[in-house]
Scaffold this motif. Structure first.
Motif, mmCIF file in Angstrom:
data_model
loop_
_atom_site.group_PDB
_atom_site.id
_atom_site.type_symbol
_atom_site.label_atom_id
_atom_site.label_comp_id
_atom_site.label_asym_id
_atom_site.label_seq_id
_atom_site.Cartn_x
_atom_site.Cartn_y
_atom_site.Cartn_z
ATOM 1 N N PRO A 92 60.287 76.791 13.130
ATOM 2 C CA PRO A 92 59.863 78.144 12.744
ATOM 3 C C PRO A 92 59.731 79.109 13.931
ATOM 4 N N MET A 93 59.984 78.656 15.142
ATOM 5 C CA MET A 93 59.781 79.509 16.316
ATOM 6 C C MET A 93 60.688 80.744 16.288
ATOM 7 N N ALA A 94 61.925 80.590 15.844
ATOM 8 C CA ALA A 94 62.837 81.742 15.798
ATOM 9 C C ALA A 94 62.339 82.778 14.803
ATOM 10 N N ILE A 95 61.858 82.320 13.675
ATOM 11 C CA ILE A 95 61.347 83.251 12.665
ATOM 12 C C ILE A 95 60.079 83.926 13.179
ATOM 13 N N LEU A 96 59.184 83.170 13.796
ATOM 14 C CA LEU A 96 57.956 83.753 14.342
ATOM 15 C C LEU A 96 58.249 84.758 15.452
ATOM 16 N N ALA A 97 59.217 84.451 16.299
ATOM 17 C CA ALA A 97 59.571 85.383 17.375
ATOM 18 C C ALA A 97 60.157 86.669 16.806
ATOM 19 N N GLY A 98 60.993 86.554 15.788
ATOM 20 C CA GLY A 98 61.555 87.738 15.147
ATOM 21 C C GLY A 98 60.490 88.583 14.477
ATOM 22 N N LEU A 99 59.558 87.934 13.783
ATOM 23 C CA LEU A 99 58.476 88.674 13.135
ATOM 24 C C LEU A 99 57.548 89.329 14.155
ATOM 25 N N ALA A 100 57.308 88.648 15.274
ATOM 26 C CA ALA A 100 56.466 89.229 16.325
ATOM 27 C C ALA A 100 57.141 90.456 16.937
ATOM 28 N N ALA A 101 58.437 90.364 17.178
ATOM 29 C CA ALA A 101 59.162 91.521 17.720
ATOM 30 C C ALA A 101 59.156 92.674 16.726
ATOM 31 N N LEU A 102 59.319 92.376 15.455
ATOM 32 C CA LEU A 102 59.283 93.408 14.422
ATOM 33 C C LEU A 102 57.908 94.069 14.369
ATOM 34 N N CYS A 104 55.624 94.237 16.764
ATOM 35 C CA CYS A 104 55.410 95.041 17.978
ATOM 36 C C CYS A 104 56.187 96.349 17.911
ATOM 37 N N GLY A 105 57.412 96.285 17.454
ATOM 38 C CA GLY A 105 58.214 97.504 17.325
ATOM 39 C C GLY A 105 57.601 98.484 16.340
ATOM 40 N N ALA A 106 57.137 97.988 15.208
ATOM 41 C CA ALA A 106 56.517 98.848 14.207
ATOM 42 C C ALA A 106 55.208 99.442 14.724
ATOM 43 N N ALA A 107 54.452 98.663 15.496
ATOM 44 C CA ALA A 107 53.190 99.161 16.046
ATOM 45 C C ALA A 107 53.419 100.241 17.102
ATOM 46 N N LEU A 108 54.548 100.206 17.780
ATOM 47 C CA LEU A 108 54.822 101.189 18.835
ATOM 48 C C LEU A 108 55.410 102.492 18.319
ATOM 49 N N VAL A 109 55.842 102.545 17.067
ATOM 50 C CA VAL A 109 56.434 103.782 16.532
ATOM 51 C C VAL A 109 55.472 104.965 16.638
ATOM 52 N N PRO A 110 54.206 104.845 16.201
ATOM 53 C CA PRO A 110 53.308 105.998 16.332
ATOM 54 C C PRO A 110 53.027 106.378 17.786
ATOM 55 N N VAL A 111 52.966 105.391 18.655
ATOM 56 C CA VAL A 111 52.707 105.670 20.070
ATOM 57 C C VAL A 111 53.865 106.449 20.677
ATOM 58 N N ILE A 112 55.082 106.021 20.419
ATOM 59 C CA ILE A 112 56.254 106.684 20.974
ATOM 60 C C ILE A 112 56.430 108.076 20.371
ATOM 61 N N SER A 113 56.066 108.234 19.095
ATOM 62 C CA SER A 113 56.240 109.551 18.460
ATOM 63 C C SER A 113 55.317 110.603 19.057
ATOM 64 N N ARG A 114 54.224 110.201 19.704
ATOM 65 C CA ARG A 114 53.309 111.164 20.326
ATOM 66 C C ARG A 114 53.761 111.619 21.701
#
Length: 133
Positions: A92-102, A104-114
């Protein structure tokens, strides 16, 4: 001078591949883990530092921009060499790594938009500009 931009890109790529190989060894994977990504981050950091110091003339920047245009096909080619089915069935490491990257990317959208603040809207197009389009 364009050659210097290509040389900077090549050095960043070499350093990124070494970092990716070391990271692969550290996590126990017989593959390069994120080498191209590390290379691009290094290239952005190095080029920003050189611009700030005034050591990044326009022709050198053109060399970097030329090869940056080829970045996506290179990443696609490298991704095509990875065995995704083996990675997913191996654990499951590949799936967990993909979900973690997703996540993190989603969490950074509001930060980058500012970043950068608001700007004035573009003026309306004139009749001549509308005809050109």
């Amino acid at each position: 001078m364009v050659l210097y931009g290509v040389a900077a890109l090549a050095l960043c790529m070499l350093a990124g591949m070494i970092i990716g190989d070391l990271l692969g060894v550290a996590v126990g994977v017989d593959a390069n883990v994120g080498g191209v990504g590390f290379a691009m981050v290094l290239l952005v950091l190095v080029s920003a530092w050189l611009r700030k110091k005034g050591l990044f003339p326009k022709p050198t920047e053109q060399g970097v921009l030329f090869w940056s245009a080829l970045y996506i096909p290179i990443v696609v080619a490298m991704a095509a060499t990875q065995n995704v089915v083996e990675a997913v069935t191996g654990g499951p490491m590949a799936i967990l790594a993909g979900l973690a990257a997703l996540a993190c990317g989603a969490a950074l959208v509001p930060v980058i938009s500012r970043i950068g603040g608001r700007s004035e809207p573009l003026p309306e197009m004139t009749e001549e500009e509308k005809l050109e389009v």
